[in-house]
Design a protein around this motif. Structure first.
Motif, PDB file in Angstrom:
ATOM      1  N   TYR A  71      -6.873 -10.077   5.949  1.00  0.00           N
ATOM      2  CA  TYR A  71      -7.782  -9.480   5.293  1.00  0.00           C
ATOM      3  C   TYR A  71      -7.601  -8.132   4.637  1.00  0.00           C
ATOM      4  CZ  TYR A  71      -9.527 -12.775   8.652  1.00  0.00           C
ATOM      5  OH  TYR A  71      -9.986 -13.980   9.233  1.00  0.00           O
ATOM      6  N   SER A  72      -6.395  -7.836   4.226  1.00  0.00           N
ATOM      7  CA  SER A  72      -6.038  -6.696   3.321  1.00  0.00           C
ATOM      8  C   SER A  72      -5.157  -7.227   2.329  1.00  0.00           C
ATOM      9  CB  SER A  72      -5.218  -5.890   4.397  1.00  0.00           C
ATOM     10  OG  SER A  72      -6.183  -5.140   5.264  1.00  0.00           O
ATOM     11  N   THR A  73      -5.169  -6.385   1.356  1.00  0.00           N
ATOM     12  CA  THR A  73      -4.282  -6.681  -0.058  1.00  0.00           C
ATOM     13  C   THR A  73      -2.848  -5.964   0.226  1.00  0.00           C
ATOM     14  OG1 THR A  73      -5.006  -4.510  -0.920  1.00  0.00           O
ATOM     15  CG2 THR A  73      -6.215  -6.316  -1.451  1.00  0.00           C
ATOM     16  N   ILE A  74      -1.898  -6.131  -0.491  1.00  0.00           N
ATOM     17  CA  ILE A  74      -0.649  -5.593  -0.476  1.00  0.00           C
ATOM     18  C   ILE A  74      -0.709  -3.895  -0.817  1.00  0.00           C
ATOM     19  CG2 ILE A  74       1.666  -5.440  -1.456  1.00  0.00           C
ATOM     20  CD1 ILE A  74       1.248  -8.539  -1.927  1.00  0.00           C
ATOM     21  N   GLY A  75      -1.777  -3.533  -1.778  1.00  0.00           N
ATOM     22  CA  GLY A  75      -1.824  -2.157  -1.900  1.00  0.00           C
ATOM     23  C   GLY A  75      -2.452  -1.459  -1.008  1.00  0.00           C
ATOM     24  N   GLU A  76      -3.382  -2.079  -0.056  1.00  0.00           N
ATOM     25  CA  GLU A  76      -3.951  -1.503   1.230  1.00  0.00           C
ATOM     26  C   GLU A  76      -2.841  -1.432   2.208  1.00  0.00           C
ATOM     27  OE1 GLU A  76      -8.582  -3.083   0.580  1.00  0.00           O
ATOM     28  OE2 GLU A  76      -7.176  -4.187   1.599  1.00  0.00           O
ATOM     29  N   ILE A  77      -2.032  -2.337   2.615  1.00  0.00           N
ATOM     30  CA  ILE A  77      -0.935  -2.481   3.441  1.00  0.00           C
ATOM     31  C   ILE A  77       0.044  -1.326   2.912  1.00  0.00           C
ATOM     32  CG2 ILE A  77       1.088  -3.867   4.229  1.00  0.00           C
ATOM     33  CD1 ILE A  77      -0.942  -6.293   3.882  1.00  0.00           C
TER      34      ILE A  77
ATOM     35  N   MET B 210       1.614  -0.678  14.178  1.00  0.00           N
ATOM     36  CA  MET B 210       0.974  -0.628  15.344  1.00  0.00           C
ATOM     37  C   MET B 210       2.208  -1.156  16.328  1.00  0.00           C
ATOM     38  SD  MET B 210      -1.664   1.242  15.631  1.00  0.00           S
ATOM     39  CE  MET B 210      -2.479   0.780  17.227  1.00  0.00           C
ATOM     40  N   PHE B 211       3.182  -0.348  16.932  1.00  0.00           N
ATOM     41  CA  PHE B 211       4.027  -0.959  17.968  1.00  0.00           C
ATOM     42  C   PHE B 211       4.012  -0.613  19.288  1.00  0.00           C
ATOM     43  CE2 PHE B 211       6.208   0.218  13.816  1.00  0.00           C
ATOM     44  CZ  PHE B 211       6.421  -1.041  13.054  1.00  0.00           C
TER      45      PHE B 211
ATOM     46  N   GLU C 255       0.595   6.343   5.294  1.00  0.00           N
ATOM     47  CA  GLU C 255      -0.294   6.832   6.287  1.00  0.00           C
ATOM     48  C   GLU C 255       0.356   6.988   7.817  1.00  0.00           C
ATOM     49  OE1 GLU C 255      -4.849   7.345   7.881  1.00  0.00           O
ATOM     50  OE2 GLU C 255      -4.377   6.142   6.229  1.00  0.00           O
ATOM     51  N   ARG C 256       1.007   5.822   8.234  1.00  0.00           N
ATOM     52  CA  ARG C 256       1.885   5.977   9.543  1.00  0.00           C
ATOM     53  C   ARG C 256       3.058   6.487   9.539  1.00  0.00           C
ATOM     54  NH1 ARG C 256      -0.854   3.846  13.778  1.00  0.00           N
ATOM     55  NH2 ARG C 256      -2.822   2.641  13.307  1.00  0.00           N
ATOM     56  N   GLY C 257       3.645   6.941   8.176  1.00  0.00           N
ATOM     57  CA  GLY C 257       4.901   7.334   8.181  1.00  0.00           C
ATOM     58  C   GLY C 257       6.043   6.544   8.283  1.00  0.00           C
ATOM     59  N   LEU C 258       5.534   5.221   7.903  1.00  0.00           N
ATOM     60  CA  LEU C 258       6.560   4.222   7.407  1.00  0.00           C
ATOM     61  C   LEU C 258       7.256   4.393   6.180  1.00  0.00           C
ATOM     62  CD1 LEU C 258       4.924   0.972   9.138  1.00  0.00           C
ATOM     63  CD2 LEU C 258       6.631   2.596  10.203  1.00  0.00           C
TER      64      LEU C 258
END
Length: 248
Positions: free
Chosen positions: A22-28, A206-207, A34-37
Motif C-alpha cells: 500500500y505504499s509507493t517507492i517514494g513513500e518507502i 521494523m526488525f 526517517e528510521r535511519g536506514l
C-alpha cells in the motif's frame, strides 16, 4: 553483556506494485530515511503471485534512480519457487538485470506441502547463482528439513532470512521454526539477513522481533549481512558474476 544489532538496510520491501501492498517507492524511501536506514530493496512479488506485476515491470525498474532522498534503492524481486526443480517465476533475462533477487515459497505458487518436495525444491534453488537471499524459510505451510537447508546455505554462502513479518501475523506458526533455523545458522556459521517484509511504509525498518530471535540464537553480528551497506554491496558484487548489470 547486552548485544545490539544496528541494521542499515531493509532488503525485503513491497510497493503498491505487488497488488496487496500500500505504499509507493517514494513513500518507502522517506520512511527508510526517517528510521535511519541507508538502503532499501524494492522486492515486489514475482508474476505467479495473484495481483503481482507483469514481467515488464521488472524489466523497466531501470528507470528508478539509484538513490531517493539520500537512501540507496536496490531494484529487485521476491520471486516465487514454482516446482521441485527450484525454478522461479521470472525469466533469467529479467533476473540477471536486477540488483537483488529474493526467492521463497508462497501459497498458490508452489503446489506441494510435502517435506521431501519442499526440501528438494529449496536445495535445487540454491544451485541457481542468480538467487541472492532465501526468504522466510520458516513458513510452516512449506515444511523443510531445516538442517539440510541451513547447512547447504552455509556451505554456499547464501543468506537465509529471519523475517520480522513472520512474527506479526503473516505465516502463522512460524515462530518455533524461525527460532530453530536461527539456532542452526548460529551453529553452522552461515550468513543471515533480517528483513521487515514491509507491505506498508510504516513497517519499513521494523526488525525488533526478528532481531530478538537472532540475538537469542547466538548469531554473531558478522553473520548478519544488512548491518552495513558496504557488506550488502560487497556481497552483491561478488554474486553479480552471472548477472547483467553491476551495482555501482
Amino acid at each position: 553483556m547486552v548485544i545490539k544489532l544496528e541494521l542499515k538496510a531493509d532488503l525485503h520491501i513491497h510497493s503498491v506494485a505487488s497488488g496487496h501492498a500500500y505504499s509507493t517507492i517514494g513513500e518507502i524511501a522517506a520512511a527508510a530515511k526517517e528510521r535511519g536506514l541507508q538502503m532499501v530493496a524494492i522486492t515486489d512479488h514475482g508474476p505467479a503471485m495473484p495481483g503481482a506485476p507483469h514481467h515488464y515491470h521488472f524489466g523497466n525498474l531501470r528507470v528508478l534512480p539509484a538513490e531517493i532522498g539520500g537512501v540507496m534503492v536496490l531494484k529487485g524481486v521476491e520471486a516465487n519457487i514454482i516446482n521441485d526443480k527450484g525454478d522461479l517465476d521470472l525469466d533469467k533475462y529479467y533476473l540477471e538485470r536486477l540488483d537483488i533477487v529474493l526467492a521463497g515459497f508462497h501459497t498458490g505458487c508452489f503446489k506441494s506441502s510435502d517435506m521431501e518436495d519442499c526440501t528438494r525444491a529449496m536445495l535445487n534453488l540454491m544451485e541457481n547463482p542468480i538467487v541472492d537471499i532465501i526468504v522466510h524459510p520458516g513458513n510452516p505451510e512449506f515444511p523443510l528439513n531445516y538442517e539440510a537447508v541451513v547447512s547447504k546455505a552455509a556451505e554456499k554462502g547464501i543468506p537465509l532470512e529471519i523475517n520480522n513479518s513472520s512474527f506479526c501475523g503473516s505465516r502463522r506458526g512460524s515462530y518455533d521454526n524461525c527460532s530453530s533455523i536461527a539456532r542452526m545458522i548460529a551453529a553452522y556459521g552461515g550468513p543471515v539477513v533480517i528483513g521487515s517484509d514491509a507491505h506498508f511504509a510504516a513497517d519499513v525498518g521494523m526488525f525488533d522481533l526478528a532481531v530478538e530471535t537472532v540475538i537469542a540464537a547466538g548469531i554473531s553480528e558478522e553473520q548478519v549481512l544488512n548491518t552495513s551497506v558496504e557488506k550488502v554491496v560487497t556481497y552483491l558484487r561478488r554474486k553479480k558474476t552471472n548477472k547483467g548489470d553491476a551495482i555501482e
